[in-house]
Design a protein around this motif. Structure first.
Motif, PDB file in Angstrom:
ATOM      1  N   ILE A 133      38.660  35.309  35.515  1.00  0.00           N
ATOM      2  CA  ILE A 133      39.719  36.197  35.026  1.00  0.00           C
ATOM      3  C   ILE A 133      40.673  36.439  36.186  1.00  0.00           C
ATOM      4  O   ILE A 133      40.251  36.902  37.247  1.00  0.00           O
ATOM      5  N   VAL A 134      41.947  36.159  35.987  1.00  0.00           N
ATOM      6  CA  VAL A 134      42.928  36.362  37.054  1.00  0.00           C
ATOM      7  C   VAL A 134      44.057  37.231  36.512  1.00  0.00           C
ATOM      8  O   VAL A 134      44.647  36.916  35.475  1.00  0.00           O
ATOM      9  N   LEU A 135      44.334  38.341  37.193  1.00  0.00           N
ATOM     10  CA  LEU A 135      45.501  39.162  36.878  1.00  0.00           C
ATOM     11  C   LEU A 135      46.544  38.873  37.942  1.00  0.00           C
ATOM     12  O   LEU A 135      46.252  38.919  39.142  1.00  0.00           O
ATOM     13  N   LYS A 137      51.076  38.152  38.935  1.00  0.00           N
ATOM     14  CA  LYS A 137      52.501  38.214  38.607  1.00  0.00           C
ATOM     15  C   LYS A 137      52.961  36.808  38.269  1.00  0.00           C
ATOM     16  O   LYS A 137      52.238  35.836  38.481  1.00  0.00           O
ATOM     17  N   SER A 138      54.176  36.691  37.726  1.00  0.00           N
ATOM     18  CA  SER A 138      54.679  35.351  37.444  1.00  0.00           C
ATOM     19  C   SER A 138      54.753  34.597  38.770  1.00  0.00           C
ATOM     20  O   SER A 138      54.977  35.178  39.826  1.00  0.00           O
ATOM     21  N   GLY A 139      54.538  33.305  38.695  1.00  0.00           N
ATOM     22  CA  GLY A 139      54.508  32.511  39.922  1.00  0.00           C
ATOM     23  C   GLY A 139      53.152  31.888  40.148  1.00  0.00           C
ATOM     24  O   GLY A 139      53.040  30.866  40.822  1.00  0.00           O
ATOM     25  N   TYR A 140      52.102  32.511  39.571  1.00  0.00           N
ATOM     26  CA  TYR A 140      50.765  31.907  39.635  1.00  0.00           C
ATOM     27  C   TYR A 140      50.475  31.231  38.313  1.00  0.00           C
ATOM     28  O   TYR A 140      50.798  31.756  37.240  1.00  0.00           O
ATOM     29  N   SER A 141      49.854  30.078  38.353  1.00  0.00           N
ATOM     30  CA  SER A 141      49.270  29.514  37.132  1.00  0.00           C
ATOM     31  C   SER A 141      48.013  28.758  37.525  1.00  0.00           C
ATOM     32  O   SER A 141      47.981  28.067  38.543  1.00  0.00           O
ATOM     33  N   GLY A 142      46.964  28.923  36.729  1.00  0.00           N
ATOM     34  CA  GLY A 142      45.687  28.263  37.012  1.00  0.00           C
ATOM     35  C   GLY A 142      45.740  26.785  36.700  1.00  0.00           C
ATOM     36  O   GLY A 142      44.922  26.008  37.199  1.00  0.00           O
ATOM     37  N   TRP A 143      46.682  26.412  35.838  1.00  0.00           N
ATOM     38  CA  TRP A 143      46.884  25.004  35.461  1.00  0.00           C
ATOM     39  C   TRP A 143      48.200  24.934  34.729  1.00  0.00           C
ATOM     40  O   TRP A 143      48.771  25.957  34.327  1.00  0.00           O
ATOM     41  N   ARG A 144      48.681  23.710  34.567  1.00  0.00           N
ATOM     42  CA  ARG A 144      49.872  23.483  33.737  1.00  0.00           C
ATOM     43  C   ARG A 144      49.590  22.302  32.822  1.00  0.00           C
ATOM     44  O   ARG A 144      49.065  21.281  33.268  1.00  0.00           O
ATOM     45  N   THR A 183      32.934  28.749  39.019  1.00  0.00           N
ATOM     46  CA  THR A 183      34.223  29.424  39.182  1.00  0.00           C
ATOM     47  C   THR A 183      34.607  29.650  40.643  1.00  0.00           C
ATOM     48  O   THR A 183      35.695  30.149  40.929  1.00  0.00           O
ATOM     49  N   THR A 184      33.732  29.305  41.579  1.00  0.00           N
ATOM     50  CA  THR A 184      33.918  29.698  42.982  1.00  0.00           C
ATOM     51  C   THR A 184      35.284  29.284  43.539  1.00  0.00           C
ATOM     52  O   THR A 184      36.038  30.117  44.064  1.00  0.00           O
ATOM     53  N   ASP A 185      35.595  27.993  43.434  1.00  0.00           N
ATOM     54  CA  ASP A 185      36.848  27.511  44.033  1.00  0.00           C
ATOM     55  C   ASP A 185      38.071  28.012  43.262  1.00  0.00           C
ATOM     56  O   ASP A 185      39.111  28.328  43.850  1.00  0.00           O
ATOM     57  N   PHE A 186      37.925  28.081  41.943  1.00  0.00           N
ATOM     58  CA  PHE A 186      39.046  28.553  41.117  1.00  0.00           C
ATOM     59  C   PHE A 186      39.412  29.986  41.513  1.00  0.00           C
ATOM     60  O   PHE A 186      40.591  30.324  41.668  1.00  0.00           O
ATOM     61  N   ILE A 187      38.387  30.815  41.722  1.00  0.00           N
ATOM     62  CA  ILE A 187      38.621  32.212  42.104  1.00  0.00           C
ATOM     63  C   ILE A 187      39.160  32.301  43.533  1.00  0.00           C
ATOM     64  O   ILE A 187      40.099  33.068  43.815  1.00  0.00           O
ATOM     65  N   SER A 188      38.617  31.505  44.451  1.00  0.00           N
ATOM     66  CA  SER A 188      39.106  31.603  45.836  1.00  0.00           C
ATOM     67  C   SER A 188      40.539  31.085  45.936  1.00  0.00           C
ATOM     68  O   SER A 188      41.343  31.624  46.696  1.00  0.00           O
ATOM     69  N   ASP A 189      40.881  30.054  45.144  1.00  0.00           N
ATOM     70  CA  ASP A 189      42.280  29.605  45.098  1.00  0.00           C
ATOM     71  C   ASP A 189      43.184  30.738  44.620  1.00  0.00           C
ATOM     72  O   ASP A 189      44.274  30.964  45.156  1.00  0.00           O
ATOM     73  N   ALA A 217      43.820  33.424  47.123  1.00  0.00           N
ATOM     74  CA  ALA A 217      44.682  32.998  48.224  1.00  0.00           C
ATOM     75  C   ALA A 217      46.155  32.977  47.819  1.00  0.00           C
ATOM     76  O   ALA A 217      47.021  32.774  48.655  1.00  0.00           O
ATOM     77  N   ASP A 218      46.416  33.199  46.516  1.00  0.00           N
ATOM     78  CA  ASP A 218      47.797  33.144  46.017  1.00  0.00           C
ATOM     79  C   ASP A 218      48.418  34.540  46.112  1.00  0.00           C
ATOM     80  O   ASP A 218      47.854  35.511  45.608  1.00  0.00           O
ATOM     81  N   THR A 219      49.595  34.616  46.730  1.00  0.00           N
ATOM     82  CA  THR A 219      50.223  35.930  46.938  1.00  0.00           C
ATOM     83  C   THR A 219      50.659  36.578  45.630  1.00  0.00           C
ATOM     84  O   THR A 219      50.910  37.781  45.587  1.00  0.00           O
ATOM     85  N   ASN A 220      50.761  35.802  44.558  1.00  0.00           N
ATOM     86  CA  ASN A 220      51.160  36.375  43.272  1.00  0.00           C
ATOM     87  C   ASN A 220      49.977  36.915  42.468  1.00  0.00           C
ATOM     88  O   ASN A 220      50.167  37.431  41.369  1.00  0.00           O
ATOM     89  N   VAL A 221      48.774  36.764  43.005  1.00  0.00           N
ATOM     90  CA  VAL A 221      47.593  37.230  42.284  1.00  0.00           C
ATOM     91  C   VAL A 221      47.298  38.683  42.662  1.00  0.00           C
ATOM     92  O   VAL A 221      47.275  39.044  43.835  1.00  0.00           O
ATOM     93  N   LEU A 222      47.093  39.512  41.644  1.00  0.00           N
ATOM     94  CA  LEU A 222      46.815  40.927  41.848  1.00  0.00           C
ATOM     95  C   LEU A 222      45.327  41.171  42.048  1.00  0.00           C
ATOM     96  O   LEU A 222      44.930  41.923  42.925  1.00  0.00           O
ATOM     97  N   THR A 223      44.514  40.522  41.221  1.00  0.00           N
ATOM     98  CA  THR A 223      43.069  40.596  41.403  1.00  0.00           C
ATOM     99  C   THR A 223      42.428  39.471  40.589  1.00  0.00           C
ATOM    100  O   THR A 223      43.039  38.941  39.658  1.00  0.00           O
TER     101      THR A 223
END
Lengths: 336, 240
Positions: free
Chosen positions: A150-152, A154-161, A179-185, A188-194
Motif C-alpha cells: 500500500i503506497v500513499l 503525491k502525483s509523480g509516483y507510480s508503482g508501474w505504468r 513486497t520488500t523491494d517494491f516498498i523500499s523503492d 525512496a521516492d520523494t513523492n511518497v507520503l507513506t
C-alpha cells in the motif's frame, strides 16, 4: 501735553495692542491641529482556527483619539470582533496553506484627522493527522492474495505504468508476493507520503487483510496498491493513483482492483512456475525468476488464466482459479 | 397515492414558506442487459438510505439474496425490512419477465432516499447475479451511468447442470441451474466444479461451458454463455 508725548501715548495705547493682536493671529496659525499617529501592533503568527488579538493604539500630540477602526486588507476573509475599538480579535479561518492576513488600523482624533497603520498576521495551516484504515478483501474464487503493498503518495509516483517494463520490485511482488523491494523503492521516492503492507501472510478467497496508515492531511493524496494472485505466473491486483485525500473523519470509500500482468514471466500456468498452492512442485525459483520471458516486457491488464479445464493441457490450474476483471475490494475508511 | 401525498405535502410546505430539507425526486432507472448470451431474471430496483445494503461484495449472502441468486425469486427480498413491499421507491420486475441480451427496461422511482440497489439473477448460472451495490445517486438533475458486474453469491457450487424443464427451483435444492431462457443449453452434463472456493459474495469467475449439447462437464455452451464484465448498464435520470 507736548505733541511728542501724545505720539508715544498713541503708540503704547493703540499700536501695542494691535501688534499683540497681530502676534495673536500668528499664534493661531501655529495652533492648527496636529495629525494623530496609529500603531497596529507587532506582526504575529497564528495557526488556523486560533484567536488573534490585535492590540492597536493611537496618539495625538494636541488632542485625543476619538475612534479606532480595524479592517482587513488581504487574505482569507475573517470576522473582526470589536472592530471599532483599539483592541480587536478574530479567529483565523481554516486554510489549506500558509498565508498572510493584512489588517489596517485607522485612528481619528478629536479634530477629525486620521492616520493608518498596517500589521501582517501570518496564518499557518495546521497540519492535521489523516489516518486511514485500508481493508483488502479477496473477491476471487480460487486465488490467494499475497500481502498487499500500500503506497500513499503525491502525483509523480507510480508503482508501474501500462506499457512500460515492470521494476524489479514489482516483478518480485507479482511473481512471488515479495513486497520488500517494491516498498523500499516507494520509500525512496520523494513523492511518497507513506508505505505499508496489508497482511503478513497470503489470504484466501473471502478473506481480508487490513493495514492502518497515517499521513498529514493532504487533499491531493493518492493511493496505489498491489497484491499478487498467488496461483498465477505474474498476475497482481492493482490500483494506481486513486484519490483518497478528501475523506472526512468516519467516511469510507470503496474501489476494486483490476488484475494486471507484470509482463515479466510467460503465462504457462505450468508446474514449477506458480508461487501459490495450486503448484505443488518444489522448484526453487517457482516464486521468482529474474528471467523475463513473457511475450513482451511491459505491464498490461491480465487476460485471465486458461486452466486445464479449458484446454491448456500443461496448466496445473482448474476452472476454479479463473476470475473476471477484478480480484480485490478495497475499503478505505478515515479514522482520524 | 404515496407519490401524490408527498407532492401535496411539499406543495403545502412551499405555500407556507417553510424550508424543506428533504424533497422527493423522480428517478428514471434504465437497465440494459449488455451480455451476448445471458438473460436476467425479474429485476429488483429499490431506493434506500446510505446505511442499507441488500448485499455487500466480500460478505456472506443473506437468505433472501440466496433465493434471488439461485432461483431468481424476489419475494424473499420484498419481505425484508431493507426493501419492503413494492411501492413508489421499490419496483419489482419492471421488464415483466426476463430481460434478454441487448434489451432495456425502465423502472420509475419516486423517493426521498439517496441510494439505489439493483439485483437480478443471471441465467444460465447456478448462483450468479448482477448487482448494483448501494450506489449513491446525486440529488442534482442529470443522467448518471453505472456499470454493473456479475457476482457469485457463494452459496451454490457452479456445477453448470441444468435442472429438468418444469421443475420447481428452491434455494435448498440440489443446486442446479433453474433455466436457460435462450433455449440454447444442453443436457447430460457430468458437472463442472466442486464446492465454491469462496463462500462470500465475490466476482463471478464466469462459466466454463463446453462444446457438447448432450454430454461433457457442462450443460452450458462455451461459445454462448460466457460473459465479460460489465454485464449491465444502469442509467439513472434524476428529476428533483
Amino acid at each position: 501735553m507736548k505733541p511728542i508725548k501724545r505720539y508715544y501715548k498713541f503708540l503704547w495705547t493703540c499700536m501695542l495692542p494691535a501688534l499683540l493682536a497681530l502676534t495673536g493671529c500668528f499664534h493661531d496659525e501655529d495652533d492648527e491641529n496636529m495629525s494623530p499617529t496609529a500603531d497596529a501592533g507587532q506582526a504575529q503568527t497564528a495557526t488556523e482556527l486560533t484567536t488573534v488579538t490585535l492590540t492597536g493604539s493611537g496618539t495625538d500630540s494636541d488632542g485625543t483619539i476619538t475612534s479606532y477602526e480595524w479592517m482587513q486588507l488581504s487574505g482569507s476573509t475573517v470576522s473582526l470582533v470589536n472592530a471599532g475599538m483599539s483592541t480587536s480579535t478574530f479567529v483565523v479561518p481554516a486554510i489549506d496553506a500558509n498565508e498572510d492576513l493584512v489588517m489596517r488600523l485607522t485612528v481619528t482624533d478629536n479634530d477629525g484627522a486620521t492616520a493608518t497603520n498596517d500589521v501582517t498576521i501570518t496564518a499557518e495551516n495546521l497540519a492535521t493527522s489523516y489516518d486511514l484504515t485500508i481493508k483488502v478483501t479477496n473477491i476471487t474464487n480460487g486465488q490467494p492474495l499475497t500481502p498487499a503493498a500500500i503506497v500513499l503518495h503525491k502525483s509523480g509516483y507510480s508503482g508501474w505504468r501500462i506499457g512500460s517494463a515492470a521494476s524489479v520490485g514489482l516483478e518480485k511482488l507479482a511473481e512471488g508476493g515479495d513486497t520488500t523491494d517494491f516498498i523500499s523503492d516507494a520509500n525512496a521516492d520523494t513523492n511518497v507520503l507513506t508505505a505499508g503492507v496489508a497482511g503478513s501472510a497470503p489470504f484466501g478467497p473471502g478473506g481480508s487483510s487490513t493495514v492502518d496508515v497515517s499521513i498529514m492531511e493532504n487533499k491531493d493524496a493518492l493511493l496505489s496498491l498491489a497484491s499478487m494472485l498467488a496461483n498465477t505466473n505474474d498476475a497482481f491486483a492493482g490500483n494506481s493513483q486513486v484519490a483518497v485525500g478528501a475523506l472526512s473523519v468516519g467516511d469510507s470509500m470503496t474501489v476494486y482492483s483490476h488484475v494486471h500482468d507484470a509482463g515479466t514471466e510467460l503465462n504457462t500456468e505450468s508446474t514449477g512456475t506458480l508461487a501459490g498452492p495450486a503448484d505443488t512442485s518444489a522448484a526453487a525459483d517457482k516464486a521468482f525468476s529474474a528471467v523475463r520471458d513473457d511475450i513482451h516486457d511491459f505491464v498490461t491488464l491480465h487476460n485471465g488464466v486458461v486452466t486445464a479445464d479449458d484446454g491448456l493441457t500443461a496448466s496445473v490450474l482448474n476452472e476454479s482459479h479463473r476470475w473476471l476483471n477484478v480480484a480485490a475490494r478495497i475499503d478505505i475508511t478515515r479514522t482520524q | 397515492m404515496h407519490h401524490s401525498i408527498k407532492k401535496n405535502l411539499l406543495a403545502i410546505g412551499v405555500t407556507l414558506g417553510l424550508a424543506t430539507t428533504a424533497s422527493a425526486a423522480d428517478w428514471e432507472v434504465k437497465i440494459t442487459n449488455l451480455t451476448h448470451g445471458n438473460h436476467f431474471t425479474p429485476l429488483l430496483v429499490t431506493a434506500h438510505d446510505h446505511d442499507t445494503h441488500l448485499f455487500k461484495v466480500g460478505d456472506a449472502a443473506s437468505t433472501a439474496i440466496e433465493h434471488m441468486a439461485e432461483c431468481g425469486h424476489l419475494d424473499p427480498l420484498l419481505a425484508t425490512t431493507e426493501v419492503g413491499a413494492a411501492d413508489a421507491d421499490t419496483i419489482a420486475n419492471p421488464a415483466e419477465g426476463v430481460l434478454a441480451p441487448g434489451a432495456t427496461t425502465t423502472a420509475m422511482i419516486t423517493t426521498n432516499d439517496t441510494h439505489l440497489s439493483v439485483v437480478a439473477m443471471v441465467l444460465p448460472t447456478n448462483d450468479g447475479f448482477l448487482g448494483l451495490e448501494s450506489q449513491h445517486i446525486p440529488a442534482e438533475a442529470g443522467s448518471y451511468t453505472y456499470w454493473v458486474n456479475a457476482y457469485d453469491a457463494g452459496t451454490e457450487e457452479n456445477d453448470e447442470i441444468l435442472a429438468a424443464s418444469g421443475s420447481t427451483c428452491t434455494y435448498t435444492d440440489s443446486g442446479m441451474i433453474p433455466g436457460a431462457p435462450g433455449g440454447d443449453a444442453g443436457t447430460g452434463a457430468t458437472g463442472v466444479s466442486s464446492a465454491d472456493g469462496n463462500t462470500m459474495i465475490h466476482v463471478h469467475r464466469g462459466v466454463l461451458g463446453d462444446d457438447s449439447l448432450t454430454d461433457g462437464k457442462s450443460d452450458l455452451v462455451n461459445t454462448i454463455h460466457r460473459w465479460q464484465n460489465p454485464v449491465a448498464k444502469v442509467v439513472v435520470t434524476v428529476t428533483p
